[in-house]
Motif scaffolding. Structure first.
Motif, mmCIF file in Angstrom:
data_model
loop_
_atom_site.group_PDB
_atom_site.id
_atom_site.type_symbol
_atom_site.label_atom_id
_atom_site.label_comp_id
_atom_site.label_asym_id
_atom_site.label_seq_id
_atom_site.Cartn_x
_atom_site.Cartn_y
_atom_site.Cartn_z
ATOM 1 N N LEU A 133 27.391 164.113 25.324
ATOM 2 C CA LEU A 133 27.215 162.927 26.176
ATOM 3 C C LEU A 133 27.868 161.692 25.574
ATOM 4 C CD1 LEU A 133 23.418 163.209 27.091
ATOM 5 C CD2 LEU A 133 25.369 164.155 28.331
ATOM 6 N N SER A 134 28.180 160.722 26.432
ATOM 7 C CA SER A 134 28.666 159.422 25.964
ATOM 8 C C SER A 134 27.500 158.646 25.346
ATOM 9 C CB SER A 134 29.235 158.630 27.133
ATOM 10 O OG SER A 134 28.181 158.195 27.971
ATOM 11 N N GLY A 135 27.830 157.565 24.649
ATOM 12 C CA GLY A 135 26.799 156.731 24.028
ATOM 13 C C GLY A 135 25.791 156.201 25.036
ATOM 14 N N GLY A 136 26.295 155.737 26.178
ATOM 15 C CA GLY A 136 25.405 155.192 27.212
ATOM 16 C C GLY A 136 24.490 156.269 27.779
ATOM 17 N N MET A 137 25.028 157.473 27.943
ATOM 18 C CA MET A 137 24.217 158.588 28.461
ATOM 19 C C MET A 137 23.119 158.962 27.461
ATOM 20 S SD MET A 137 27.016 161.150 30.077
ATOM 21 C CE MET A 137 28.021 160.698 31.482
ATOM 22 N N LYS A 138 23.470 158.950 26.176
ATOM 23 C CA LYS A 138 22.455 159.262 25.146
ATOM 24 C C LYS A 138 21.319 158.246 25.212
ATOM 25 C CE LYS A 138 25.558 161.504 21.882
ATOM 26 N NZ LYS A 138 26.168 161.496 20.560
ATOM 27 N N ARG A 139 21.709 156.988 25.416
ATOM 28 C CA ARG A 139 20.699 155.940 25.500
ATOM 29 C C ARG A 139 19.786 156.173 26.699
ATOM 30 N NH1 ARG A 139 20.089 151.826 22.316
ATOM 31 N NH2 ARG A 139 21.850 152.500 21.075
ATOM 32 N N ARG A 140 20.375 156.596 27.798
ATOM 33 C CA ARG A 140 19.579 156.875 28.997
ATOM 34 C C ARG A 140 18.648 158.063 28.745
ATOM 35 N NH1 ARG A 140 24.915 156.843 32.298
ATOM 36 N NH2 ARG A 140 23.872 158.326 33.668
ATOM 37 N N ALA A 141 19.157 159.084 28.063
ATOM 38 C CA ALA A 141 18.315 160.254 27.750
ATOM 39 C C ALA A 141 17.158 159.827 26.838
ATOM 40 C CB ALA A 141 19.157 161.334 27.070
ATOM 41 N N SER A 142 17.471 158.904 25.929
ATOM 42 C CA SER A 142 16.443 158.415 25.000
ATOM 43 C C SER A 142 15.342 157.671 25.770
ATOM 44 C CB SER A 142 17.136 157.505 23.981
ATOM 45 O OG SER A 142 16.219 156.966 23.088
ATOM 46 N N LEU A 143 15.758 156.913 26.787
ATOM 47 C CA LEU A 143 14.762 156.217 27.609
ATOM 48 C C LEU A 143 13.895 157.227 28.360
ATOM 49 C CD1 LEU A 143 13.574 153.574 28.752
ATOM 50 C CD2 LEU A 143 15.328 153.638 30.519
ATOM 51 N N ALA A 144 14.508 158.286 28.860
ATOM 52 C CA ALA A 144 13.732 159.323 29.564
ATOM 53 C C ALA A 144 12.655 159.900 28.645
ATOM 54 C CB ALA A 144 14.660 160.425 30.068
ATOM 55 N N CYS A 145 13.005 160.139 27.380
ATOM 56 C CA CYS A 145 12.039 160.663 26.408
ATOM 57 C C CYS A 145 10.882 159.687 26.192
ATOM 58 C CB CYS A 145 12.719 160.953 25.070
ATOM 59 S SG CYS A 145 13.883 162.323 25.136
ATOM 60 N N ALA A 146 11.209 158.396 26.177
ATOM 61 C CA ALA A 146 10.174 157.376 25.925
ATOM 62 C C ALA A 146 9.226 157.220 27.105
ATOM 63 C CB ALA A 146 10.837 156.030 25.602
ATOM 64 N N LEU A 147 9.701 157.595 28.300
ATOM 65 C CA LEU A 147 8.910 157.380 29.525
ATOM 66 C C LEU A 147 8.103 158.596 29.970
ATOM 67 C CD1 LEU A 147 11.531 155.539 31.784
ATOM 68 C CD2 LEU A 147 9.509 154.529 30.724
ATOM 69 N N VAL A 148 8.492 159.783 29.483
ATOM 70 C CA VAL A 148 8.042 161.020 30.142
ATOM 71 C C VAL A 148 6.527 161.224 30.097
ATOM 72 C CG1 VAL A 148 8.364 162.589 28.157
ATOM 73 C CG2 VAL A 148 8.631 163.455 30.498
ATOM 74 N N HIS A 149 5.847 160.653 29.103
ATOM 75 C CA HIS A 149 4.391 160.853 29.025
ATOM 76 C C HIS A 149 3.620 159.694 29.653
ATOM 77 C CE1 HIS A 149 5.579 158.548 25.558
ATOM 78 N NE2 HIS A 149 4.333 158.254 25.275
ATOM 79 N N ARG A 150 4.329 158.832 30.388
ATOM 80 C CA ARG A 150 3.716 157.706 31.101
ATOM 81 C C ARG A 150 2.865 156.832 30.179
ATOM 82 N NH1 ARG A 150 3.981 158.007 36.622
ATOM 83 N NH2 ARG A 150 4.920 159.913 37.418
ATOM 84 N N PRO A 151 3.509 156.237 29.172
ATOM 85 C CA PRO A 151 2.767 155.422 28.215
ATOM 86 C C PRO A 151 2.223 154.136 28.841
ATOM 87 C CG PRO A 151 5.127 155.195 27.863
ATOM 88 C CD PRO A 151 4.949 156.292 28.869
ATOM 89 N N GLU A 152 1.157 153.621 28.230
ATOM 90 C CA GLU A 152 0.568 152.355 28.701
ATOM 91 C C GLU A 152 1.301 151.158 28.117
ATOM 92 O OE1 GLU A 152 -3.900 152.565 28.218
ATOM 93 O OE2 GLU A 152 -3.288 154.606 27.692
ATOM 94 N N VAL A 153 1.874 151.368 26.927
ATOM 95 C CA VAL A 153 2.678 150.316 26.303
ATOM 96 C C VAL A 153 4.015 150.940 25.917
ATOM 97 C CG1 VAL A 153 2.862 148.608 24.456
ATOM 98 C CG2 VAL A 153 0.615 149.229 25.343
ATOM 99 N N LEU A 154 5.064 150.222 26.232
ATOM 100 C CA LEU A 154 6.408 150.741 26.009
ATOM 101 C C LEU A 154 7.170 149.757 25.131
ATOM 102 C CD1 LEU A 154 8.235 153.043 27.037
ATOM 103 C CD2 LEU A 154 8.686 151.654 29.062
ATOM 104 N N PHE A 155 7.714 150.272 24.017
ATOM 105 C CA PHE A 155 8.535 149.447 23.131
ATOM 106 C C PHE A 155 9.984 149.887 23.280
ATOM 107 C CE2 PHE A 155 4.363 149.253 21.165
ATOM 108 C CZ PHE A 155 4.258 147.912 20.821
#
Ligand SMILES: Nc1ncnc2c1ncn2[C@@H]1O[C@H](COP(=O)(O)OP(=O)(O)O)[C@@H](O)[C@H]1O
Ligand SMILES: [Mg+2]
Length: 240
Positions: A133-155
């Motif tokens: 993946l491109s750098g931007g795509m990796k960043r998007r994948a990283s965001l997906a990982c941070a969101l997938v468990h529906r956190p109450e607080v997101l950093f």
């Protein structure tokens, strides 16, 4: 009273040898807002985020997250983190990475994984290995990982570096939807138009909060046309 805030910091200090990365910082963030940390390189944004999450022990002071003093293992599944340095398994696909994080958090559903991958616009690359993946795509994948468990607080530590403008707008629309659901977001940025979208901003300079408020309020207080000029005035680098 501390439960009225999603997070609080009292007198936070972090030193690395002779460097003081965070220098006596107090902060309160109410639930359901996007709080922006705006500051130049090395102003302490990443260090502050790590202290607030309890990943890094402070030299002095304390941080409280969702009413619990950090670090606290019970917070693990309630918090999402998108680090500045992308932390993905390069030899696994996007879908496998997101699935791994979901399982780690005990929150795996096939629909949930597909939903966040769609949200970051990677549905057609779900089966691609991250290394391709491109750098931007990796960043998007990283965001997906941070969101997938529906956190109450997101950093989110500079989440949109290398992300196309149109997708950046979509990200911010999603952040607003999350806020509406009660999710609290702490985001670091040095992109001014992103800072404008935050509910409230903290201007970070040399490890200290030099001013706090809405983007509009900060501009007005500084008598400045732009947030950038306001920052320079508050940091003493602009002409008064
Ligand atoms: N693990 C570390 N060891 C030594 N110095 C560090 C470490 N992490 C950060 N620093 C220093 O602390 C300061 C703040 O860094 P950082 O929090 O990464 O700022 P920002 O995210 O705003 O660029 C910088 O001077 C940086 O070099
Ligand atoms: Mg940083």
């Amino acid at each position: 009273m501390s439960n009225a805030y999603a997070l609080q910091a009292k007198g936070l200090v972090k030193r690395f040898g002779s460097i003081t990365a965070v220098d006596g910082l107090d902060l309160q963030v109410e639930p359901g807002v996007t709080y922006g940390l705006l500051g130049p390189n090395a102003s302490g944004k990443t260090t502050l985020i790590r202290l607030l999450m309890g990943i890094l022990p402070p030299t002095q002071g304390e941080a409280t997250l969702l009413g619990k003093r950090v670090p606290d293992r019970a917070l693990r599944t309630r918090v999402g983190y998108m680090p500045q340095a992308i932390a993905l398994y390069e030899d696994l696909s996007v879908q496998e990475n997101v699935t791994f994080y979901a399982r780690l958090m005990g929150a795996y559903t096939a629909e949930g994984v597909a939903e966040v991958i769609g949200l970051v616009d990677l549905a057609d690359r779900a089966k691609s290995i991250v290394a391709a993946l491109s750098g931007g795509m990796k960043r998007r994948a990283s965001l997906a990982c941070a969101l997938v468990h529906r956190p109450e607080v997101l950093f989110l530590d500079e989440p949109t570096v290398g992300v196309d403008p149109h997708l950046r707008v979509q990200f911010w629309e999603h952040f607003q939807r999350l806020n509406a659901q009660g999710v609290t977001i702490v985001v670091s940025t040095h992109i001014m138009d992103e800072a404008e979208r935050c509910t409230r901003l903290g201007l970070l300079y040399q490890g200290r909060l030099i001013a706090e408020g809405t983007a509009k309020g900060l501009r007005e207080r500084a008598g400045a046309e732009t947030l950038e000029q306001a920052f320079l005035k508050f940091s003493g680098n602009g002409q008064a």
